[in-house]
Write an enzyme that holds these catalytic residues in place. Structure first.
Site, short mmCIF file in Angstrom:
data_model
loop_
_atom_site.label_atom_id
_atom_site.label_comp_id
_atom_site.label_asym_id
_atom_site.label_seq_id
_atom_site.Cartn_x
_atom_site.Cartn_y
_atom_site.Cartn_z
N ILE A 145 0.89 -1.16 0.00
CA ILE A 145 0.00 0.00 0.00
C ILE A 145 0.93 1.21 0.00
CG2 ILE A 145 -1.71 1.32 1.29
CD1 ILE A 145 -2.91 -1.25 2.24
N PRO A 146 1.10 1.86 -1.14
CA PRO A 146 2.24 2.76 -1.36
C PRO A 146 2.08 4.15 -0.74
CG PRO A 146 0.91 2.66 -3.33
CD PRO A 146 0.29 1.70 -2.36
N CYS A 147 2.10 4.22 0.59
CA CYS A 147 2.02 5.53 1.24
C CYS A 147 3.26 6.37 0.96
CB CYS A 147 1.79 5.38 2.74
SG CYS A 147 2.98 4.33 3.58
N HIS A 148 4.32 5.73 0.45
CA HIS A 148 5.52 6.49 0.11
C HIS A 148 5.29 7.38 -1.11
CE1 HIS A 148 5.76 2.72 -2.25
NE2 HIS A 148 6.33 3.46 -3.18
#
Length: 353
Positions: free
Chosen positions: A315-318
């Protein structure tokens, strides 16, 4: 993490005891469980028994302890007597959680210890002690349940350092699992450092870098929310994410397909699902995220949901940055966030078969 093509270079520097590599890398010796400076006078290990690390923290989290001969964290020509004293104290009891009272017992000022460790090693003393403790506990996860059973049968009792460490990380020792729901935890080595994956037989619940601040609390919340016992082991989702991470870091994958279990409020889940719609190599802001989910004034809540994500990279919160273009925060550290964004920009879409 050390790039593969640098390993032979560092190994030769180790053989030659090249002082110019001091501070550039540390070497962990699998056969002894210690990590050393490049100029260590001890007998040199075989190449296949070496693991190389850019920082002492990485070596500690990989369960290696400081070498008593070269003293990588307390060499008398490099650090103060205070640092040497504290490193020795940690090695006497690596599982200890340090409190103000512990510092008073050895006549050390906690704020002074923090400053000196931060200046010398780039981490506070508490972070160092925690890394050592986490490394020991997670070592048993990486080695698997068979090793843990052997440790228990070899004489560890409920008050032992190992069981206490295991309980602090996972919530309960294996012998006390009973009929509770079981989640499996596994250590995954990645290009950006070790990660821990937790899953049942159907889906992945957690994927985090093991040096993330607050990881122990994250695991505790997960354990309580699912009313589970977490034990070392593997499952199909863990095997799946391990393969996918390898492909991702090699630039062969842009979309993760491992089944996920999202444990959050409806709002958090909505944010996380929106995060998964951001294409690799692209970024967005918290404000843009809030608008995209129909809550334009809720950008602070979006940021909080971002921080509550327990599935790093997948889950690409970056991919969320500040409106002014700054990277903003990231649980895995800004250097990793920068690397991930640069890496994704360089990934070409895989050829269609």
């Amino acid at each position: 993490m050390i790039q593969e093509d640098m390993r032979p270079v560092y190994y030769q520097a180790l053989l030659d005891k090249k002082s110019e590599y001091e501070g550039i890398f540390y070497v962990g010796v699998k056969t002894t469980g210690v990590f050393c400076r490049p100029t260590c006078p001890a007998r040199k290990p075989k190449f296949e028994n070496c693991e190389f690390f850019e920082t002492a923290k990485e070596a500690l989290l990989a369960s290696f302890r400081p070498c008593q001969r070269c003293r990588p964290l307390s060499h008398p020509n490099q650090v103060s007597e205070l640092v040497q004293k504290l490193v020795h104290a940690v090695e006497e009891n690596p599982e200890r959680r340090w409190t103000e009272q512990d510092f008073k017992k050895i006549s050390v000022d906690a704020s002074t210890a923090r400053r000196q460790f931060k200046k010398r090693f780039g981490m506070t003393f508490v972070e160092y002690a925690r890394a050592r403790r986490m490394g020991l506990a997670l070592k048993h996860i990486r080695e698997g349940s068979a090793v843990i059973e052997a440790q228990l049968s070899a004489g560890y009792e409920s008050g032992s350092g190992f069981r206490d460490a295991f309980s602090r990380i996972m919530g309960a020792p294996p012998a006390l699992s009973g009929d509770q729901q079981i989640l499996k935890a596994s250590w995954l080595d990645t290009r950006l450092g070790p990660m821990i994956a937790i899953a049942d037989e159907e889906a992945l619940y957690l994927l985090e870098f093991v040096d993330r601040r607050g990881l122990e609390r994250e695991i505790e919340r997960l354990r309580k929310k699912t009313k589970s016992v977490i034990i070392p082991g593997s499952s199909q989702p863990i095997l799946s994410i391990e393969r996918e991470l390898l492909d991702y870091f090699e630039g062969r994958l842009t979309e993760f397909r491992t089944p996920l279990k999202l444990l959050g409020s409806p709002f958090q889940i909505k944010v996380w699902e929106r995060l998964r719609q951001i294409s690799p190599g692209q970024t967005t802001s918290y404000a843009e995220m809030a608008t995209a989910i129909g809550k334009p004034s809720a950008y602070r809540a979006v940021a909080q949901a971002n921080g509550a994500n327990q599935l790093a990279i997948v889950i690409p919160c970056h991919r969320v940055i500040s409106s002014n273009g700054d990277l903003a925060g990231y649980g895995g550290g800004l250097s990793r966030k920068r690397w991930l964004l640069d890496h994704e920009k360089s990934i070409e879409e895989p050829a269609q078969s």
